[in-house]
Design an enzyme around this catalytic site. Sequence first.
Site, PDB file in Angstrom:
ATOM      1  N   HIS A 163       0.818  -1.208   0.000  1.00 59.36           N
ATOM      2  CA  HIS A 163       0.000   0.000   0.000  1.00 59.36           C
ATOM      3  C   HIS A 163       0.853   1.259   0.000  1.00 59.36           C
ATOM      4  O   HIS A 163       0.391   2.326  -0.394  1.00 59.36           O
ATOM      5  CB  HIS A 163      -1.000  -0.008   1.171  1.00 59.36           C
ATOM      6  CG  HIS A 163      -0.386  -0.011   2.528  1.00 59.36           C
ATOM      7  ND1 HIS A 163      -0.110  -1.163   3.230  1.00 59.36           N
ATOM      8  CD2 HIS A 163      -0.013   1.011   3.342  1.00 59.36           C
ATOM      9  CE1 HIS A 163       0.394  -0.858   4.412  1.00 59.36           C
ATOM     10  NE2 HIS A 163       0.477   0.445   4.498  1.00 59.36           N
ATOM     11  N   ASP A 221       0.325  -7.536   0.012  1.00 60.55           N
ATOM     12  CA  ASP A 221       0.736  -6.210   0.478  1.00 60.55           C
ATOM     13  C   ASP A 221       2.260  -6.099   0.493  1.00 60.55           C
ATOM     14  O   ASP A 221       2.887  -6.091   1.547  1.00 60.55           O
ATOM     15  CB  ASP A 221       0.155  -5.926   1.864  1.00 60.55           C
ATOM     16  CG  ASP A 221       0.221  -4.442   2.230  1.00 60.55           C
ATOM     17  OD1 ASP A 221       0.682  -3.643   1.401  1.00 60.55           O
ATOM     18  OD2 ASP A 221      -0.198  -4.098   3.355  1.00 60.55           O
ATOM     19  N   GLY A 273       2.901   4.952   9.998  1.00 60.73           N
ATOM     20  CA  GLY A 273       4.307   5.215   9.696  1.00 60.73           C
ATOM     21  C   GLY A 273       5.166   3.976   9.817  1.00 60.73           C
ATOM     22  O   GLY A 273       6.275   3.912   9.274  1.00 60.73           O
ATOM     23  N   SER A 297       4.270   1.105   8.584  1.00 62.04           N
ATOM     24  CA  SER A 297       3.982   0.262   7.423  1.00 62.04           C
ATOM     25  C   SER A 297       5.246  -0.096   6.651  1.00 62.04           C
ATOM     26  O   SER A 297       6.089   0.763   6.362  1.00 62.04           O
ATOM     27  CB  SER A 297       3.031   0.991   6.471  1.00 62.04           C
ATOM     28  OG  SER A 297       1.702   0.869   6.874  1.00 62.04           O
ATOM     29  N   SER A 307       1.891  -4.647   7.592  1.00 61.59           N
ATOM     30  CA  SER A 307       0.770  -4.294   6.722  1.00 61.59           C
ATOM     31  C   SER A 307      -0.193  -3.347   7.437  1.00 61.59           C
ATOM     32  O   SER A 307      -0.293  -2.177   7.075  1.00 61.59           O
ATOM     33  CB  SER A 307       0.030  -5.560   6.276  1.00 61.59           C
ATOM     34  OG  SER A 307      -1.108  -5.248   5.500  1.00 61.59           O
TER      35      SER A 307
END
Length: 406
Positions: free
Chosen positions: A217, A246, A333, A335, A351
């Site tokens: 993402h 992802d 943040g 991720s 994720s």
Amino acid sequence: MSHQRVVKRKAAIAAGSVVALGAAALLLPHADAAQSGTADTAAPRTVRAADAPGLAARLADALGQDFAGSSYDTATRRLVVDVARGADARTTARVRQAGATVREVGNSAADLRSAARTLRAEASVPGTSWAVDPRSNKVVVTADRTVTGARWDRLASTVRDLGPGTATLKRSAGTFRVFAAGGDAVFARAQGGGVRCSLGFNVTASDGSPAFLTAGHCGVAARRWSDAPNGQPVATVDRATFPGNDFSLVKYDDPAAQAPGEVDLGSGRTVPIARAAEATVGVRVFRMGSTTGLHDGTVTGLDATVNFQSETDPDGVDTVTGLIRTDVCAEPGDSGGPLFTADGGAVGLTSGGSGDCAQGGETFFQPVPAALRATGATLGAGEPGGGSGGDRAEGARAPGGDARGR
């Protein structure tokens, strides 16, 4: 990525030793010598956490349709293998002979996968997740606080129809969301403002280019990434997959860049990354993120599905499957940041999830082996998606020396 500064020598954390990771200290035990016994009476053996995924995979192949999952018991250091009720006694004996603890259960792995497919077909509403939990031999379904009214009724009805012996429903106090945000670490400009994510693991792309893995993402949100807010881009997305999976593969713009195969813990400490590792329920794992830093916890479920509220469609859902569920906290943040084992196994990429690191929560991770297989990338000199390959990039540095698997 590329800070013009001198990089101080960092104390690498040796695999298999006592590792001080923030507040957590973990002693990695060695497998004990094989104990004597016949196939029917062989006593379970202690197994290193790092060896549990490989043993579980071999026993799953041996059991075939009778395999119902496995988990690692950190207290006894033993692998627990679930075997479907009525399994052939000789096959079960082989599992005991291999040193695992056998537990007879009512649901086979195929039964649990079928339940997950039913949930996907009938209850894929935003704010829900489900994952196979081998310790309860059920599919654990979770709804966040946004699931109310008709959506809750639909979800609860589907779980009831599956039966109490197959699925269980619980509430999450938070809201499921992906953990991208504006701030520091790796940065990009996107429609609507800035985006901040965390670098996962440095890799070598299939064409030999230096690159890194992060969340899909993040790669879908923006194509060019820098190492400072409003800085010049130094890396470009080569491939991004979200939803469904992802993960993103992001190539450094400088083809001569040498990116270290390690996770930077801060304060001069690093964990060398030796290999890609499959997750096993019950195993202790660590997560590093640009927002919240280092945190640890346990793998609590596999083959998880999360239905995130779509970022682009108020009535839509972004469904991601095949994830690792944990009780490790994370926040926006974080991720794309790395999930790893203390002995250098690259397990996952952050994720999303619910909760925060003040109150706790649950976080889901894209498995690294699957991302490597899909992209053809390698960790060090290892094979794509391999469970034990990969040389450490000792002494190497990223462009400017700061892209160290954060």
